[in-house]
Design a protein around this motif. Structure first.
Motif, PDB file in Angstrom:
ATOM      1  N   LEU A  15      10.052   3.180  -3.110  1.00 54.92           N
ATOM      2  CA  LEU A  15       9.172   3.031  -4.265  1.00 54.92           C
ATOM      3  C   LEU A  15       7.830   2.455  -3.847  1.00 54.92           C
ATOM      4  CD1 LEU A  15       8.619   3.314  -7.248  1.00 54.92           C
ATOM      5  CD2 LEU A  15       9.783   1.118  -7.610  1.00 54.92           C
ATOM      6  N   ASP A  16       7.837   1.450  -2.977  1.00 52.48           N
ATOM      7  CA  ASP A  16       6.582   0.871  -2.509  1.00 52.48           C
ATOM      8  C   ASP A  16       5.713   1.944  -1.852  1.00 52.48           C
ATOM      9  OD1 ASP A  16       7.837  -1.443  -3.329  1.00 52.48           O
ATOM     10  OD2 ASP A  16       7.570  -2.506  -1.442  1.00 52.48           O
ATOM     11  N   LEU A  17       6.317   2.752  -1.004  1.00 52.11           N
ATOM     12  CA  LEU A  17       5.590   3.820  -0.313  1.00 52.11           C
ATOM     13  C   LEU A  17       5.014   4.813  -1.316  1.00 52.11           C
ATOM     14  CD1 LEU A  17       4.761   5.322   2.281  1.00 52.11           C
ATOM     15  CD2 LEU A  17       7.043   6.343   2.303  1.00 52.11           C
ATOM     16  N   LEU A  18       5.796   5.200  -2.314  1.00 54.23           N
ATOM     17  CA  LEU A  18       5.327   6.160  -3.310  1.00 54.23           C
ATOM     18  C   LEU A  18       4.211   5.583  -4.175  1.00 54.23           C
ATOM     19  CD1 LEU A  18       8.744   7.724  -4.347  1.00 54.23           C
ATOM     20  CD2 LEU A  18       6.974   8.731  -2.882  1.00 54.23           C
ATOM     21  N   VAL A  19       4.299   4.309  -4.513  1.00 51.85           N
ATOM     22  CA  VAL A  19       3.237   3.661  -5.288  1.00 51.85           C
ATOM     23  C   VAL A  19       1.951   3.629  -4.461  1.00 51.85           C
ATOM     24  CG1 VAL A  19       2.460   1.473  -6.283  1.00 51.85           C
ATOM     25  CG2 VAL A  19       4.764   2.323  -6.771  1.00 51.85           C
ATOM     26  N   LEU A  20       2.054   3.264  -3.189  1.00 48.13           N
ATOM     27  CA  LEU A  20       0.864   3.266  -2.334  1.00 48.13           C
ATOM     28  C   LEU A  20       0.251   4.658  -2.256  1.00 48.13           C
ATOM     29  CD1 LEU A  20       1.996   0.959   0.627  1.00 48.13           C
ATOM     30  CD2 LEU A  20       0.463   0.374  -1.277  1.00 48.13           C
ATOM     31  N   GLN A  54       8.126  -4.822 -10.457  1.00 45.70           N
ATOM     32  CA  GLN A  54       8.513  -5.654  -9.317  1.00 45.70           C
ATOM     33  C   GLN A  54       7.826  -5.152  -8.050  1.00 45.70           C
ATOM     34  OE1 GLN A  54      12.801  -5.801  -9.026  1.00 45.70           O
ATOM     35  NE2 GLN A  54      13.007  -6.625 -11.086  1.00 45.70           N
ATOM     36  N   ALA A  55       7.795  -3.836  -7.870  1.00 49.54           N
ATOM     37  CA  ALA A  55       7.132  -3.258  -6.697  1.00 49.54           C
ATOM     38  C   ALA A  55       5.641  -3.573  -6.721  1.00 49.54           C
ATOM     39  CB  ALA A  55       7.357  -1.748  -6.641  1.00 49.54           C
ATOM     40  N   LEU A  56       5.001  -3.419  -7.872  1.00 49.81           N
ATOM     41  CA  LEU A  56       3.562  -3.702  -7.963  1.00 49.81           C
ATOM     42  C   LEU A  56       3.270  -5.175  -7.664  1.00 49.81           C
ATOM     43  CD1 LEU A  56       2.692  -1.504 -11.056  1.00 49.81           C
ATOM     44  CD2 LEU A  56       1.784  -1.217  -8.728  1.00 49.81           C
ATOM     45  N   GLY A  87      -3.644  -1.990   2.257  1.00 53.24           N
ATOM     46  CA  GLY A  87      -2.718  -1.042   1.658  1.00 53.24           C
ATOM     47  C   GLY A  87      -2.852   0.345   2.270  1.00 53.24           C
ATOM     48  N   ARG A  88      -4.080   0.761   2.555  1.00 51.13           N
ATOM     49  CA  ARG A  88      -4.296   2.066   3.198  1.00 51.13           C
ATOM     50  C   ARG A  88      -3.668   2.089   4.595  1.00 51.13           C
ATOM     51  NH1 ARG A  88      -7.053   5.279   0.176  1.00 51.13           N
ATOM     52  NH2 ARG A  88      -8.559   4.462  -1.295  1.00 51.13           N
ATOM     53  N   ALA A  89      -3.825   1.006   5.335  1.00 47.24           N
ATOM     54  CA  ALA A  89      -3.228   0.918   6.677  1.00 47.24           C
ATOM     55  C   ALA A  89      -1.699   0.927   6.569  1.00 47.24           C
ATOM     56  CB  ALA A  89      -3.712  -0.333   7.395  1.00 47.24           C
ATOM     57  N   ALA A  90      -1.160   0.182   5.600  1.00 44.30           N
ATOM     58  CA  ALA A  90       0.294   0.143   5.406  1.00 44.30           C
ATOM     59  C   ALA A  90       0.820   1.518   5.012  1.00 44.30           C
ATOM     60  CB  ALA A  90       0.661  -0.888   4.339  1.00 44.30           C
ATOM     61  N   LEU A  91       0.076   2.227   4.181  1.00 37.14           N
ATOM     62  CA  LEU A  91       0.491   3.571   3.780  1.00 37.14           C
ATOM     63  C   LEU A  91       0.572   4.489   4.989  1.00 37.14           C
ATOM     64  CD1 LEU A  91       1.147   5.817   1.758  1.00 37.14           C
ATOM     65  CD2 LEU A  91      -1.327   6.039   1.343  1.00 37.14           C
ATOM     66  N   ARG A  92      -0.421   4.449   5.851  1.00 37.55           N
ATOM     67  CA  ARG A  92      -0.398   5.281   7.066  1.00 37.55           C
ATOM     68  C   ARG A  92       0.815   4.944   7.931  1.00 37.55           C
ATOM     69  NH1 ARG A  92      -5.855   4.279   6.970  1.00 37.55           N
ATOM     70  NH2 ARG A  92      -5.630   2.563   8.437  1.00 37.55           N
ATOM     71  N   ASP A  93       1.027   3.657   8.186  1.00 32.88           N
ATOM     72  CA  ASP A  93       2.147   3.227   9.036  1.00 32.88           C
ATOM     73  C   ASP A  93       3.493   3.573   8.404  1.00 32.88           C
ATOM     74  OD1 ASP A  93       0.259   2.197  10.771  1.00 32.88           O
ATOM     75  OD2 ASP A  93       0.566   0.113  10.151  1.00 32.88           O
ATOM     76  N   ASP A  94       3.641   3.263   7.121  1.00 38.34           N
ATOM     77  CA  ASP A  94       4.912   3.500   6.437  1.00 38.34           C
ATOM     78  C   ASP A  94       5.202   4.992   6.308  1.00 38.34           C
ATOM     79  OD1 ASP A  94       5.080   0.762   6.255  1.00 38.34           O
ATOM     80  OD2 ASP A  94       4.745   0.677   4.088  1.00 38.34           O
ATOM     81  N   ARG A  95       4.163   5.793   6.094  1.00 38.80           N
ATOM     82  CA  ARG A  95       4.359   7.240   5.996  1.00 38.80           C
ATOM     83  C   ARG A  95       4.837   7.792   7.329  1.00 38.80           C
ATOM     84  NH1 ARG A  95      -0.756   9.532   4.371  1.00 38.80           N
ATOM     85  NH2 ARG A  95      -1.258   9.183   6.547  1.00 38.80           N
TER      86      ARG A  95
END
Length: 114
Positions: A15-20, A54-56, A87-95
């Motif tokens: 969910l965190d990944l999808l929200v990002l 909760q995720a937000l 958040g953009r960096a986390a999205l890249r890494d998590d993706r």
């Protein structure tokens, strides 16, 4: 919002990944995020309100998203969430991690021998 129709279960962290991902397209309020998830997954992803918020809050606490009050297209007051540079960096890494995970699980499930 969601939670009642019995959609696909979300694995931890998904969910965190999808929200990002949604916020990478621009600021959005909670209802807009849920609507996007449900529409883009053809209803397979059905997110409960409490899980989304909760995720937000978790993402905001990690400084991956920022929030500010605004007015929706229906002239209602709501918090709008924006992706931060962290958040953009986390999205890249998590993706990247997610794609490796999916490929590895797919390879294992496709195996015919023990």
């Amino acid at each position: 919002m969601g939670g009642e129709s019995g959609g696909l279960p979300l694995f931890k962290g998904t969910l965190d990944l999808l929200v990002l991902k949604r916020l990478s397209f621009g600021p959005q309020h909670g209802y807009g995020i849920v609507s996007w998830l449900e529409a883009r997954s053809d209803g397979a992803i059905d997110v409960d309100d409490s899980a989304l918020y909760q995720a937000l809050h978790r993402l905001e606490g990690r400084k991956l998203v920022a929030a500010e009050w605004g007015v929706t297209e229906n002239n209602r007051r709501a918090r709008f969430y924006t992706l931060t540079s962290r958040g953009r960096a986390a999205l890249r890494d998590d993706r990247d991690t997610w794609e490796q995970y999916v490929a590895s699980v797919g390879t294992l499930l496709a195996r015919e021998e023990p």
